[in-house]
Motif scaffolding. Structure first.
Motif: not given
Ligand code: XMP
Length: 311
Positions: A109-122, A124-127, A158-165
């Protein structure tokens, strides 16, 4: 495995997926999110916004250390102060999976807010592979595993996750970190769970109880430094034990378990064969520096049947 080639392929993949858009990275200070953030930064430059959520559950001095370390790599980290939100979400919860789920929900929820405020849709996380394997097996709900267990990050947050690892285990993640030029202090760093010290407090997670375990973790980390251990930390148990103070008064105090394990990839682990003087020093420092503690015990259990963390 060719780690340079892996890094190049992931950087290209991030660029392709995001195009001219923006992304946000969730940096926790651990190896996995650090490597992911550097991959993202190499792919997107300033179109990657890096956030570090100070959830009140971090190791001592962590937000400042992370900010300083990444500034040296030319990466600006914005710290989000969210401790109150996390403690409110964890209030009254004692069941391990309920605690994990409350953490995860608050985190996104906290991150979703940050993502929306920054205008990003993605995001990136280290899963990494171990997180997915353990969550899918139902051992425990790792905070960063969503889509793999049927939770749509897009619909839910509200965002898509990208998990390169996500296909790598810890030793390979460290090697990718090395070829990316991360400082050794980061790519050799001890793993730290996403839900932070809440994994190391049995029973209710309150600021006071987290502070007890934060101090114990620091002592255990410092005193076991010369061993080639995978992870070392303290855990605050939910129970209490009778003790006696220096001036003879009864104290029904906290119990801290010391956990120190050797492992390759966190799927199996064995207790580290620490020496008696090290045990003594850990015990003496914990009872002195954390006065509410009346009992310190060492956990001898391998994984399996135990897990590394306590929840
Ligand atoms: P367990 O306790 O399952 O932990 O033996 C295996 C490894 O994973 C770390 N861990 C986590 N990491 N999110 C993470 O990013 C989590 O929810 C989580 N839970 C455990 C743990 O510290 C160990 O290295």
């Amino acid at each position: 495995m060719d780690y340079r080639q892996f890094a190049r392929a992931q950087i290209a993949h991030i660029r392709r997926t995001i195009g001219q858009g923006r992304a946000v990275s969730a940096l926790s200070g651990g190896v996995d999110s650090a490597v992911t953030t550097v991959l993202g930064h190499k792919a997107l430059g300033n179109r990657l916004k890096v956030f570090f959520i100070d959830d009140g559950l971090m190791r001592q001095g962590e937000p400042e250390t992370v900010k300083r370390t990444f500034a040296k790599l030319g990466i600006r980290v914005t710290i989000i102060h969210a401790a109150k939100t996390f403690f409110a979400a964890l209030k009254g919860l004692t069941d391990p999976e309920e605690k994990r789920k409350a953490f995860r929900d608050t985190f996104y929820k906290v991150f979703g807010k940050m993502v929306r405020q920054s205008g990003a849709h993605f995001l990136l996380q280290g899963t990494i592979a171990a997180d997915i394997v353990e969550t899918k097996k139902g051992v425990k709900t790792q905070h960063n595993v969503l889509d793999q267990i049927g939770i749509s990050a897009k619909r839910g947050y509200g965002f898509v996750t990208i998990e390169p690892l996500k296909t790598l285990y810890k030793p390979d993640v460290r090697r990718v970190g090395r070829v990316l030029g991360l400082p050794k202090s980061i790519y050799t760093r001890m793993p730290f769970p996403g839900p932070g010290l809440s994994c190391r407090v049995l029973g209710e997670v309150t600021p006071e109880r987290v502070e007890v375990v934060r101090r114990a973790c620091k002592i255990v980390e410092e005193e076991t430094e010369k061993f080639k251990r995978f992870q070392a930390f303290g855990v605050l148990l939910a129970d209490r034990a009778t003790g006696v103070t220096k001036n003879g008064r009864r104290l029904f105090g906290d119990i801290v378990a010391v956990r120190c394990v050797d492992s390759e990839n966190a799927i199996t682990a064995a207790p580290t064969r620490l020496t008696w003087p090290v045990f003594e020093r850990i015990q003496q420092r914990i009872v002195k520096e954390v006065p509410s503690v009346t009992k310190v015990v060492y956990d001898l259990t391998p994984k399996p049947p135990s897990t590394i963390e306590y929840i």
